[in-house]
Design a protein around this motif. Structure first.
Motif, short mmCIF file in Angstrom:
data_model
loop_
_atom_site.label_atom_id
_atom_site.label_comp_id
_atom_site.label_asym_id
_atom_site.label_seq_id
_atom_site.Cartn_x
_atom_site.Cartn_y
_atom_site.Cartn_z
N ASP A 103 -19.26 15.08 -26.82
CA ASP A 103 -19.35 16.34 -27.57
C ASP A 103 -20.62 16.39 -28.41
N ILE A 104 -21.01 15.23 -28.96
CA ILE A 104 -22.24 15.21 -29.77
C ILE A 104 -23.44 15.59 -28.90
N ARG A 105 -23.47 15.07 -27.67
CA ARG A 105 -24.61 15.39 -26.79
C ARG A 105 -24.55 16.83 -26.30
N LEU A 106 -23.36 17.39 -26.24
CA LEU A 106 -23.27 18.81 -25.90
C LEU A 106 -23.74 19.65 -27.09
N ASP A 107 -23.43 19.21 -28.29
CA ASP A 107 -23.85 19.95 -29.48
C ASP A 107 -25.36 19.88 -29.69
N CYS A 108 -25.95 18.73 -29.37
CA CYS A 108 -27.39 18.54 -29.59
C CYS A 108 -28.09 18.34 -28.25
N GLY A 109 -28.69 19.40 -27.74
CA GLY A 109 -29.46 19.24 -26.51
C GLY A 109 -30.76 18.54 -26.83
#
Ligand SMILES: Nc1ncnc2c1ncn2[C@@H]1O[C@H](COP(=O)(O)OP(=O)(O)OP(=O)(O)O)[C@@H](O)[C@H]1O
Ligand SMILES: [Mg+2]
Length: 269
Positions: free
Chosen positions: A100-106
């Motif tokens: 989810d963190i990587r989805l939030d921060c491209g």
């Protein structure tokens, strides 16, 4: 408390999506007392900073000062030794949060490698279809929307090796945006490009910034910092030397802070 991620198949509301704020009172990214070392080298020292979903923040500082390490820690590509980082309320220390963190921060890097066996359209649609379970036709429609935004609609069928470096970076930005990130982390994305390609990519970033897309950028492009940044953070030897508005940075701070004046003189600004 964090906002649930949803699959947004309505490409017309994309910009609304990326500018959709997390809880008003909550910072989007909270870096709390982070220390990070590689062997005996301490790169980040009790580092604290918060990023709200507001505008463009430019991270400046001499080479080796920990800028990339900070972005990589935020995205969970490096682990933190002490302290914690919360992205949209989720700790990077918990492996289960990383997706989810990587989805939030491209994130886009200096040289972003597109999947070489896939064409541009496939590069753009693969993750939304697989990870966000987006309908393929909708994903393609959305890809065309972003290809237009980065001025490369005609390259939908091109392969990685048929694109210039600047075009590859523009596709990488479009690919990151396809995932509806809440923020873009950009690490010197123009530093491998010639001046003409650099200005093409910076123009796209400026347009996105004007639309309210939240960005955290490491760059040495001072004109971009002056025009597009709302906030400048200057790092030196793993610590924060300044955290001010762009206006303050290029006026009072550069006059009063010897270290910053020296840095700006060194890079010819
Ligand atoms: N994976 C690693 N293993 C060992 N040392 C590392 C690693 N990654 C970074 N470093 C070291 O940590 C320090 C900070 O590196 P970092 O890449 O964060 O700097 P930077 O501010 O981004 O510099 P630049 O402007 O040159 O990109 C450097 O001395 C670097 O050599
Ligand atoms: Mg770096």
């Amino acid at each position: 408390m964090y906002i649930q991620r949803t699959t947004n198949d309505n490409y017309e509301s994309l910009i609304h999506d990326i500018t959709g704020k997390v809880g008003k009172e909550m910072a989007m990214i909270e870096v709390k007392n982070v220390t990070k070392s590689f062997g005996t080298l301490t790169v980040l020292k009790n580092f604290n900073v918060e990023f709200n979903q507001e505008g463009v923040t430019v991270l400046l500082g001499p080479s080796g000062t920990g800028k990339s390490t900070l972005l990589r820690c935020i995205n969970g590509l490096e682990t933190v030794d002490e302290g914690d980082i919360l992205v949209n309320g989720r700790s990077v220390k918990e492996k289960k949060n990383l997706r989810d963190i990587r989805l939030d921060c491209g994130m886009v890097f200096q040289r972003t490698v597109l999947f070489p066996h896939l064409n541009v359209m496939q590069n753009l649609t693969m993750s939304p279809v697989k990870l966000l379970k987006m309908d393929k036709a909708k994903a393609e429609e959305k890809a065309i929307y972003y290809l237009k935004k980065v001025g490369l609609e005609s390259k939908a069928k091109a392969l990685h090796n048929e694109l210039s470096g600047g075009e590859q970076q523009r596709i990488a930005i479009a690919r990151a945006l396809m995932m509806n990130p809440k923020a873009l982390l950009l690490d010197e994305i123009t530093s491998a490009l010639d001046p003409e390609m650099t200005s093409e990519v910076l123009k796209i970033l400026e347009n996105l910034a004007a639309e309210g897309v939240c960005m955290l950028c490491v760059t040495h492009e001072m004109q971009f910092a002056k025009h597009a940044a709302s906030r400048i953070i200057f790092m030196d030897k793993g610590s924060m030397e300044a955290d001010v508005t762009a206006e303050e940075f290029f006026s009072t701070v550069r006059k009063e802070n010897e270290r910053i004046a020296k840095f700006l003189n060194f890079i010819g600004e």
